[in-house]
Write a protein that holds these residues in place. Structure first.
Motif, PDB file in Angstrom:
ATOM      1  N   LYS A  81      -0.130   7.721 -16.321  1.00 44.79           N
ATOM      2  CA  LYS A  81      -1.251   6.809 -16.606  1.00 44.79           C
ATOM      3  C   LYS A  81      -0.422   6.182 -17.568  1.00 44.79           C
ATOM      4  O   LYS A  81      -0.678   4.870 -17.493  1.00 44.79           O
ATOM      5  N   ASP A  82       0.163   6.276 -17.975  1.00 44.91           N
ATOM      6  CA  ASP A  82       0.909   5.662 -19.300  1.00 44.91           C
ATOM      7  C   ASP A  82       1.656   4.479 -19.284  1.00 44.91           C
ATOM      8  O   ASP A  82       1.872   4.041 -19.730  1.00 44.91           O
ATOM      9  N   SER A  83       2.353   4.336 -17.836  1.00 45.87           N
ATOM     10  CA  SER A  83       3.472   3.732 -17.345  1.00 45.87           C
ATOM     11  C   SER A  83       2.715   2.855 -16.570  1.00 45.87           C
ATOM     12  O   SER A  83       3.801   1.674 -16.580  1.00 45.87           O
ATOM     13  N   LYS A  84       0.912   2.925 -16.317  1.00 45.31           N
ATOM     14  CA  LYS A  84       0.958   1.841 -15.994  1.00 45.31           C
ATOM     15  C   LYS A  84       0.971   1.730 -14.543  1.00 45.31           C
ATOM     16  O   LYS A  84       1.133  -0.138 -14.267  1.00 45.31           O
ATOM     17  N   LYS A  85       1.744   1.835 -14.005  1.00 50.08           N
ATOM     18  CA  LYS A  85       1.542   1.494 -12.657  1.00 50.08           C
ATOM     19  C   LYS A  85       0.823   2.258 -11.433  1.00 50.08           C
ATOM     20  O   LYS A  85      -0.235   2.860 -11.353  1.00 50.08           O
ATOM     21  N   LYS A  86       0.590   1.511 -10.524  1.00 50.03           N
ATOM     22  CA  LYS A  86      -1.026   1.393  -9.785  1.00 50.03           C
ATOM     23  C   LYS A  86      -0.712   3.003  -9.780  1.00 50.03           C
ATOM     24  O   LYS A  86       0.127   2.921  -7.953  1.00 50.03           O
ATOM     25  N   ALA A  87      -0.398   4.047  -9.659  1.00 44.72           N
ATOM     26  CA  ALA A  87      -0.444   5.066  -8.658  1.00 44.72           C
ATOM     27  C   ALA A  87      -1.907   6.139  -9.591  1.00 44.72           C
ATOM     28  O   ALA A  87      -1.507   6.852 -10.887  1.00 44.72           O
ATOM     29  N   GLN A  88      -2.289   7.218  -9.045  1.00 48.08           N
ATOM     30  CA  GLN A  88      -3.173   8.344  -9.197  1.00 48.08           C
ATOM     31  C   GLN A  88      -2.559   9.679  -8.868  1.00 48.08           C
ATOM     32  O   GLN A  88      -1.906  10.039  -8.395  1.00 48.08           O
ATOM     33  N   ALA A  89      -2.720  10.450 -10.217  1.00 50.10           N
ATOM     34  CA  ALA A  89      -1.901  11.921 -10.453  1.00 50.10           C
ATOM     35  C   ALA A  89      -2.785  12.656 -10.584  1.00 50.10           C
ATOM     36  O   ALA A  89      -3.744  12.155 -11.311  1.00 50.10           O
ATOM     37  N   SER A  90      -2.616  14.000  -9.840  1.00 49.43           N
ATOM     38  CA  SER A  90      -3.959  14.821 -10.290  1.00 49.43           C
ATOM     39  C   SER A  90      -3.557  16.135  -9.974  1.00 49.43           C
ATOM     40  O   SER A  90      -2.210  16.385 -10.013  1.00 49.43           O
ATOM     41  N   ILE A  91      -3.810  17.278 -11.032  1.00 52.73           N
ATOM     42  CA  ILE A  91      -3.410  18.340 -11.349  1.00 52.73           C
ATOM     43  C   ILE A  91      -4.064  19.656  -9.783  1.00 52.73           C
ATOM     44  O   ILE A  91      -5.702  19.511 -10.247  1.00 52.73           O
ATOM     45  N   GLN A  92      -3.472  19.686  -9.134  1.00 48.09           N
ATOM     46  CA  GLN A  92      -3.449  21.014  -8.187  1.00 48.09           C
ATOM     47  C   GLN A  92      -3.341  21.928  -8.623  1.00 48.09           C
ATOM     48  O   GLN A  92      -2.342  22.256  -7.463  1.00 48.09           O
ATOM     49  N   GLY A  93      -4.259  22.649  -8.790  1.00 46.04           N
ATOM     50  CA  GLY A  93      -3.068  24.471  -9.283  1.00 46.04           C
ATOM     51  C   GLY A  93      -2.422  24.196 -10.092  1.00 46.04           C
ATOM     52  O   GLY A  93      -2.498  23.859 -11.337  1.00 46.04           O
ATOM     53  N   ASP A  94      -0.938  24.641  -9.795  1.00 46.04           N
ATOM     54  CA  ASP A  94       0.365  24.912 -10.077  1.00 46.04           C
ATOM     55  C   ASP A  94       1.354  23.444 -10.096  1.00 46.04           C
ATOM     56  O   ASP A  94       2.329  23.428  -9.875  1.00 46.04           O
ATOM     57  N   THR A  95       0.430  22.104  -9.647  1.00 53.16           N
ATOM     58  CA  THR A  95       1.084  21.108  -8.852  1.00 53.16           C
ATOM     59  C   THR A  95       0.728  19.960  -9.581  1.00 53.16           C
ATOM     60  O   THR A  95      -0.511  20.280  -9.709  1.00 53.16           O
ATOM     61  N   VAL A  96       1.229  18.597  -9.545  1.00 57.15           N
ATOM     62  CA  VAL A  96       0.570  17.937  -9.515  1.00 57.15           C
ATOM     63  C   VAL A  96       0.906  16.314  -8.693  1.00 57.15           C
ATOM     64  O   VAL A  96       2.120  16.477  -7.962  1.00 57.15           O
ATOM     65  N   ARG A  97       0.310  16.052  -8.006  1.00 58.94           N
ATOM     66  CA  ARG A  97      -0.183  15.242  -6.448  1.00 58.94           C
ATOM     67  C   ARG A  97       0.081  14.053  -7.439  1.00 58.94           C
ATOM     68  O   ARG A  97      -1.101  13.395  -8.058  1.00 58.94           O
ATOM     69  N   VAL A  98       0.371  13.063  -6.960  1.00 65.20           N
ATOM     70  CA  VAL A  98       1.237  11.654  -7.274  1.00 65.20           C
ATOM     71  C   VAL A  98       0.429  10.934  -5.729  1.00 65.20           C
ATOM     72  O   VAL A  98       1.542  11.014  -4.874  1.00 65.20           O
ATOM     73  N   SER A  99      -0.173  10.100  -5.736  1.00 60.04           N
ATOM     74  CA  SER A  99      -0.689   8.950  -4.435  1.00 60.04           C
ATOM     75  C   SER A  99      -0.764   7.739  -5.142  1.00 60.04           C
ATOM     76  O   SER A  99      -1.061   6.747  -6.121  1.00 60.04           O
ATOM     77  N   SER A 100      -0.293   6.790  -4.010  1.00 59.04           N
ATOM     78  CA  SER A 100       0.089   5.614  -4.725  1.00 59.04           C
ATOM     79  C   SER A 100      -0.227   4.831  -2.842  1.00 59.04           C
ATOM     80  O   SER A 100      -0.185   5.485  -2.371  1.00 59.04           O
ATOM     81  N   LYS A 101      -0.677   3.522  -3.002  1.00 59.91           N
ATOM     82  CA  LYS A 101      -0.672   2.555  -2.234  1.00 59.91           C
ATOM     83  C   LYS A 101       0.550   2.030  -1.486  1.00 59.91           C
ATOM     84  O   LYS A 101       0.949   1.824  -0.648  1.00 59.91           O
ATOM     85  N   ASP A 102       1.868   2.380  -2.536  1.00 57.25           N
ATOM     86  CA  ASP A 102       3.074   1.460  -2.583  1.00 57.25           C
ATOM     87  C   ASP A 102       4.122   2.463  -2.752  1.00 57.25           C
ATOM     88  O   ASP A 102       3.749   2.550  -3.705  1.00 57.25           O
ATOM     89  N   ARG A 103       5.058   2.638  -1.275  1.00 57.20           N
ATOM     90  CA  ARG A 103       6.646   3.888  -1.449  1.00 57.20           C
ATOM     91  C   ARG A 103       7.145   3.248  -3.200  1.00 57.20           C
ATOM     92  O   ARG A 103       7.173   4.229  -3.857  1.00 57.20           O
ATOM     93  N   ASP A 104       6.863   2.253  -3.300  1.00 56.56           N
ATOM     94  CA  ASP A 104       8.177   2.092  -4.182  1.00 56.56           C
ATOM     95  C   ASP A 104       7.618   2.441  -5.450  1.00 56.56           C
ATOM     96  O   ASP A 104       8.272   2.505  -6.424  1.00 56.56           O
ATOM     97  N   THR A 105       6.303   2.456  -5.302  1.00 52.29           N
ATOM     98  CA  THR A 105       5.566   3.024  -6.787  1.00 52.29           C
ATOM     99  C   THR A 105       6.073   4.170  -7.156  1.00 52.29           C
ATOM    100  O   THR A 105       6.753   4.390  -8.283  1.00 52.29           O
TER     101      THR A 105
END
Length: 164
Positions: free
Chosen positions: A115-139
């Motif tokens: 989140k501090d990187s200011k990139k357009k991506a959402q990070a969510s904690i799912q149990g013992d993993t972190v899922r990162v999602s974004s519209k752009d693959r490059d991000t």
């Protein structure tokens, strides 16, 4: 809606650990300085237990095990070494716990870095993993590079990369 995503995980391949322990046990049995020392390595559910006759021999057993784990691409960052304690029969033992999953505080730290990187991506904690999602693959690729360059004190892998 974010189309592309990946998971950040911290896992150790238990089959590779088992193979490394078997190789280390063979080497311990054949090494001259470790013969008749009651040295052994046991694999438990989520830990490895080392036994030996004294601390110096236990250190040698640990070095052998680490060498075998590295050869089998098991990350040593995923291992937590317990204290050396005395056991029955004038022997010593040490317990090594294996990291399976990302602990809560480390997951929060990873999310904060993203989140501090200011990139357009959402990070969510799912149990013992972190899922990162974004519209752009490059991000997502930039976030993978960002996470790889930062040391969280745990070994992280990137899995489940999905793009639509």
């Amino acid at each position: 809606m974010a189309d592309n995503s990946f998971d950040i995980v911290s896992k150790i391949d238990l089959q590779e650990v088992s193979n490394a322990i078997q190789q280390a046990t063979k080497e311990i049995q054949t090494r001259f300085d470790l013969k008749d020392t009651k040295s052994e390595i046991k694999l438990e559910k989520d830990a490895i237990e080392l036994h030996s006759s004294d601390e110096y021999k236990l250190k040698a057993v640990t070095d052998i095990l680490q060498g075998k784990l590295v050869k089998r691409n098991v990350p040593l960052k995923g291992l937590t070494y317990g204290t050396i304690e005395s056991a029955a029969g004038a022997t010593v033992r040490q317990k090594i716990t294996m990291q399976q999953g990302i602990p809560g505080e480390k997951a929060k730290e990873i999310v904060r870095v993203i989140k501090d990187s200011k990139k357009k991506a959402q990070a969510s904690i799912q149990g013992d993993t972190v899922r990162v999602s974004s519209k752009d693959r490059d991000t997502l690729q930039e976030i993978i590079a960002l996470i790889k360059n930062k040391d969280f004190g745990i070994d992280v892998q990137f899995t489940n990369y999905r793009s639509n």
